[in-house]
Write a protein that holds these residues in place. Structure first.
Motif, PDB file in Angstrom:
ATOM      1  N   THR A  55      -0.689  33.765  17.843  1.00  0.00           N
ATOM      2  CA  THR A  55      -0.531  35.075  18.503  1.00  0.00           C
ATOM      3  C   THR A  55      -1.745  35.959  18.227  1.00  0.00           C
ATOM      4  O   THR A  55      -2.251  36.643  19.135  1.00  0.00           O
ATOM      5  CB  THR A  55       0.753  35.773  18.000  1.00  0.00           C
ATOM      6  OG1 THR A  55       1.856  34.876  18.186  1.00  0.00           O
ATOM      7  CG2 THR A  55       1.033  37.049  18.761  1.00  0.00           C
ATOM      8  N   ILE A  56      -2.220  35.931  16.989  1.00  0.00           N
ATOM      9  CA  ILE A  56      -3.431  36.707  16.663  1.00  0.00           C
ATOM     10  C   ILE A  56      -4.613  36.184  17.487  1.00  0.00           C
ATOM     11  O   ILE A  56      -5.409  36.952  18.028  1.00  0.00           O
ATOM     12  CB  ILE A  56      -3.730  36.621  15.141  1.00  0.00           C
ATOM     13  CG1 ILE A  56      -2.622  37.320  14.347  1.00  0.00           C
ATOM     14  CG2 ILE A  56      -5.084  37.250  14.808  1.00  0.00           C
ATOM     15  CD1 ILE A  56      -2.690  37.087  12.855  1.00  0.00           C
ATOM     16  N   MET A  57      -4.709  34.843  17.592  1.00  0.00           N
ATOM     17  CA  MET A  57      -5.785  34.247  18.406  1.00  0.00           C
ATOM     18  C   MET A  57      -5.720  34.761  19.846  1.00  0.00           C
ATOM     19  O   MET A  57      -6.742  35.086  20.458  1.00  0.00           O
ATOM     20  CB  MET A  57      -5.650  32.716  18.407  1.00  0.00           C
ATOM     21  CG  MET A  57      -6.073  32.049  17.111  1.00  0.00           C
ATOM     22  SD  MET A  57      -5.388  30.380  16.961  1.00  0.00           S
ATOM     23  CE  MET A  57      -6.131  29.555  18.325  1.00  0.00           C
ATOM     24  N   THR A  58      -4.498  34.837  20.381  1.00  0.00           N
ATOM     25  CA  THR A  58      -4.323  35.315  21.761  1.00  0.00           C
ATOM     26  C   THR A  58      -4.763  36.766  21.887  1.00  0.00           C
ATOM     27  O   THR A  58      -5.460  37.137  22.834  1.00  0.00           O
ATOM     28  CB  THR A  58      -2.839  35.183  22.178  1.00  0.00           C
ATOM     29  OG1 THR A  58      -2.411  33.844  21.918  1.00  0.00           O
ATOM     30  CG2 THR A  58      -2.646  35.485  23.650  1.00  0.00           C
ATOM     31  N   GLY A  59      -4.353  37.597  20.905  1.00  0.00           N
ATOM     32  CA  GLY A  59      -4.749  39.005  20.915  1.00  0.00           C
ATOM     33  C   GLY A  59      -6.262  39.171  20.847  1.00  0.00           C
ATOM     34  O   GLY A  59      -6.849  40.000  21.550  1.00  0.00           O
ATOM     35  N   VAL A  60      -6.884  38.349  19.991  1.00  0.00           N
ATOM     36  CA  VAL A  60      -8.351  38.413  19.844  1.00  0.00           C
ATOM     37  C   VAL A  60      -9.039  38.042  21.158  1.00  0.00           C
ATOM     38  O   VAL A  60      -9.990  38.702  21.598  1.00  0.00           O
ATOM     39  CB  VAL A  60      -8.802  37.465  18.699  1.00  0.00           C
ATOM     40  CG1 VAL A  60     -10.305  37.238  18.729  1.00  0.00           C
ATOM     41  CG2 VAL A  60      -8.390  38.033  17.345  1.00  0.00           C
ATOM     42  N   LEU A  61      -8.514  36.997  21.807  1.00  0.00           N
ATOM     43  CA  LEU A  61      -9.141  36.542  23.056  1.00  0.00           C
ATOM     44  C   LEU A  61      -8.946  37.573  24.180  1.00  0.00           C
ATOM     45  O   LEU A  61      -9.866  37.830  24.964  1.00  0.00           O
ATOM     46  CB  LEU A  61      -8.538  35.193  23.460  1.00  0.00           C
ATOM     47  CG  LEU A  61      -9.444  34.242  24.247  1.00  0.00           C
ATOM     48  CD1 LEU A  61     -10.766  34.030  23.527  1.00  0.00           C
ATOM     49  CD2 LEU A  61      -8.777  32.911  24.477  1.00  0.00           C
ATOM     50  N   LEU A  62      -7.755  38.166  24.237  1.00  0.00           N
ATOM     51  CA  LEU A  62      -7.510  39.200  25.255  1.00  0.00           C
ATOM     52  C   LEU A  62      -8.412  40.414  25.023  1.00  0.00           C
ATOM     53  O   LEU A  62      -8.948  40.993  25.962  1.00  0.00           O
ATOM     54  CB  LEU A  62      -6.039  39.626  25.232  1.00  0.00           C
ATOM     55  CG  LEU A  62      -5.045  38.640  25.838  1.00  0.00           C
ATOM     56  CD1 LEU A  62      -3.611  39.099  25.585  1.00  0.00           C
ATOM     57  CD2 LEU A  62      -5.277  38.480  27.331  1.00  0.00           C
ATOM     58  N   THR A  63      -8.579  40.767  23.751  1.00  0.00           N
ATOM     59  CA  THR A  63      -9.454  41.898  23.427  1.00  0.00           C
ATOM     60  C   THR A  63     -10.903  41.581  23.794  1.00  0.00           C
ATOM     61  O   THR A  63     -11.639  42.452  24.273  1.00  0.00           O
ATOM     62  CB  THR A  63      -9.339  42.233  21.921  1.00  0.00           C
ATOM     63  OG1 THR A  63      -7.958  42.473  21.631  1.00  0.00           O
ATOM     64  CG2 THR A  63     -10.152  43.453  21.558  1.00  0.00           C
ATOM     65  N   SER A  64     -11.291  40.321  23.594  1.00  0.00           N
ATOM     66  CA  SER A  64     -12.671  39.937  23.954  1.00  0.00           C
ATOM     67  C   SER A  64     -12.890  40.061  25.461  1.00  0.00           C
ATOM     68  O   SER A  64     -14.003  40.346  25.911  1.00  0.00           O
ATOM     69  CB  SER A  64     -12.969  38.511  23.489  1.00  0.00           C
ATOM     70  OG  SER A  64     -12.360  37.568  24.334  1.00  0.00           O
ATOM     71  N   SER A  65     -11.829  39.854  26.240  1.00  0.00           N
ATOM     72  CA  SER A  65     -11.965  40.018  27.696  1.00  0.00           C
ATOM     73  C   SER A  65     -12.209  41.485  28.034  1.00  0.00           C
ATOM     74  O   SER A  65     -12.994  41.799  28.933  1.00  0.00           O
ATOM     75  CB  SER A  65     -10.703  39.522  28.416  1.00  0.00           C
ATOM     76  OG  SER A  65     -10.909  38.217  28.881  1.00  0.00           O
ATOM     77  N   LEU A  66     -11.525  42.384  27.315  1.00  0.00           N
ATOM     78  CA  LEU A  66     -11.737  43.809  27.554  1.00  0.00           C
ATOM     79  C   LEU A  66     -13.169  44.216  27.182  1.00  0.00           C
ATOM     80  O   LEU A  66     -13.835  44.937  27.929  1.00  0.00           O
ATOM     81  CB  LEU A  66     -10.729  44.635  26.747  1.00  0.00           C
ATOM     82  CG  LEU A  66     -10.858  46.145  26.905  1.00  0.00           C
ATOM     83  CD1 LEU A  66     -10.463  46.585  28.320  1.00  0.00           C
ATOM     84  CD2 LEU A  66     -10.004  46.887  25.886  1.00  0.00           C
ATOM     85  N   THR A  67     -13.640  43.721  26.033  1.00  0.00           N
ATOM     86  CA  THR A  67     -15.011  44.075  25.628  1.00  0.00           C
ATOM     87  C   THR A  67     -16.032  43.482  26.596  1.00  0.00           C
ATOM     88  O   THR A  67     -17.094  44.063  26.818  1.00  0.00           O
ATOM     89  CB  THR A  67     -15.297  43.594  24.186  1.00  0.00           C
ATOM     90  OG1 THR A  67     -15.103  42.186  24.113  1.00  0.00           O
ATOM     91  CG2 THR A  67     -14.409  44.288  23.188  1.00  0.00           C
ATOM     92  N   MET A  68     -15.685  42.337  27.201  1.00  0.00           N
ATOM     93  CA  MET A  68     -16.582  41.745  28.209  1.00  0.00           C
ATOM     94  C   MET A  68     -16.639  42.640  29.447  1.00  0.00           C
ATOM     95  O   MET A  68     -17.712  42.847  30.029  1.00  0.00           O
ATOM     96  CB  MET A  68     -16.071  40.345  28.578  1.00  0.00           C
ATOM     97  CG  MET A  68     -17.011  39.550  29.450  1.00  0.00           C
ATOM     98  SD  MET A  68     -18.491  39.037  28.587  1.00  0.00           S
ATOM     99  CE  MET A  68     -19.743  39.483  29.785  1.00  0.00           C
TER     100      MET A  68
END
Lengths: 207, 113
Positions: free
Chosen positions: A68-81
Motif C-alpha cells: 500500500t505504501i508502494m502504491t501511495g509512493v507511485l501515485l504521488t510520483s505521478s503527481l510530481t511528474m
C-alpha cells in the motif's frame, strides 16, 4: 532568415492526422505495445490462478502495508511528474528539474520497498521462480515475472527521467519532451493499479 | 521537423489550463482514496468472485483517471482517443479466449509430477 528560406511557413503544412506531434504519438504507440506485454503477463497470472486449486495466499498484513505504501509512493510520483510537466510548459527550468528529481526519488523508494518484499518472500517463504509456497510454483513463477517486469520498467523510468532532467537543464530538450517522458512514467503507475489488487489484495492471508 | 512544429503549434500548451492545476490534486486524492477502499475491501472476507469484480471495477476507474488526466488523453483529439483505446481493449479482450481453457484444466484436475 536561412530557416525561412529552407522551410515554408507553418500554414503551408496540413495539420497532423492525430492532432499531435510525432514524438508523443510514438510514445503512445510504444505504450500500447507495452500494455500488451503486461496484459499477457497479467492474463498468464490469472490463467494460472484459475487453473490451480489451493492457490497460495502468502501476503500477510506486513506485506499489504508495504504494498500500500508502494502504491501511495507511485501515485504521488505521478503527481510530481504532472508538476514537472506543468513547470516545463511555463519554461521554469529549475522547477522542472526539481520535480523530476522528486519523481525519480519516489521511483527509487518504490524499487527499494519492492525489493524488500521480494527478499522477504525469498528468505522467509522460501519462494523462487520455480519454487512456490504450498507446492504451487505457478504462483511464484508468475508473481516474480510480472512484478519483476514492472520493477524493471520503474528502474528504466528513473534512468530515463534522469536523462531528461539533465538534457532539459542543458537546454537540449523541449517542454514537449518532458511531457513525453511523463507519459511513460504515468503508464508505469497505471500498470501497478492492476498488479496491486490482482496480485496482492486477492492473495491476502488474513489473521 | 516542420510537421512536428505544426503539431506543436496546433496543440494547447500543457499549462493545464483545462480547469487549472487544482484538478490534478483532486485526481491524485481520488486515486489515493480508491486505493484505501481497495485495501479495506481486502480485509472484508468477501467471496472471491465478488472481490475480483469490485477490485477490477475500481482498477478501471483508477486507470481512467490516470489515462484521462495525468496522461492528458482527455485533451487529445477524438480520433486519437478512439484509435488508442479501441485497439487496446480489442487486443486485451482477445486474450480472454484462454480463460475457458483454464477452467477446463481446473475441472480435469491435472496432477503434478
Amino acid at each position: 532568415m536561412a530557416d525561412a528560406v529552407m522551410h515554408p511557413p507553418l500554414e503551408a503544412y496540413e495539420p497532423p492526422l492525430m492532432g499531435t506531434n510525432s514524438r508523443k504519438l510514438g510514445m503512445w504507440l510504444f505504450l500500447l505495445s507495452d500494455s500488451l506485454t503486461f496484459g499477457a503477463l497479467i492474463f498468464a497470472y490469472s490463467y494460472s490462478r484459475m487453473s490451480t486449486p489451493n492457490w497460495p495466499t502468502p501476503f500477510n498484513s506486513g506485506s499489504i502495508i508495504n504494498a500500500t505504501i508502494m502504491t501511495g509512493v507511485l501515485l504521488t510520483s505521478s503527481l510530481t511528474m504532472v508538476l514537472a510537466v506543468a513547470a516545463s510548459a511555463r519554461g521554469n527550468v529549475k522547477a522542472t528539474v526539481q520535480w523530476l528529481l522528486v519523481t525519480m526519488a519516489c521511483g527509487i523508494a518504490f524499487v527499494v520497498l519492492h525489493l524488500r518484499e521480494w527478499f522477504k518472500l525469498i528468505n522467509v517463504e522460501n519462494m523462487w521462480f520455480n519454487q512456490g509456497p504450498g507446492g504451487v510454483p505457478q504462483f511464484s513463477g508468475t508473481f516474480f515475472t510480472l512484478t519483476g517486469m514492472h520493477m524493471l520498467h520503474v528502474t528504466i523510468g528513473v534512468l530515463y527521467l534522469g536523462g531528461v532532467a539533465w538534457r532539459f537543464r542543458r537546454g537540449t530538450l523541449r517542454a514537449n519532451d518532458v511531457e513525453v517522458s511523463g507519459l511513460y512514467w504515468h503508464f508505469v503507475d497505471l500498470v501497478w493499479m492492476f498488479i496491486f489488487p490482482m496480485v496482492y489484495l486477492m492473495s491476502t492471508r488474513i489473521q | 521537423m516542420a510537421h512536428d512544429d505544426v503539431a506543436l503549434a496546433s496543440q494547447p500548451p500543457l499549462s493545464h489550463e483545462h480547469g487549472g492545476m487544482g484538478v490534478f490534486y483532486w485526481v491524485w486524492g481520488g486515486l489515493l482514496l480508491l486505493t484505501a477502499i481497495e485495501v479495506v475491501l481486502a480485509y472484508q472476507n468477501l467471496a472471491l468472485a465478488t472481490m475480483l469484480f469490485i477490485l477490477l471495477g475500481l482498477s478501471f476507474v483508477k486507470s481512467g483517471l490516470i489515462i484521462g488526466w495525468f496522461m492528458h488523453l482527455k485533451y487529445e483529439t477524438k480520433r486519437m482517443r478512439w484509435l488508442l483505446m479501441a485497439s487496446l481493449v480489442a487486443c486485451l479482450c482477445l486474450m480472454m479466449a484462454f480463460f475457458p481453457d483454464a477452467r477446463r484444466l481446473l475441472h480435469m484436475g491435472i496432477q503434478g509430477h
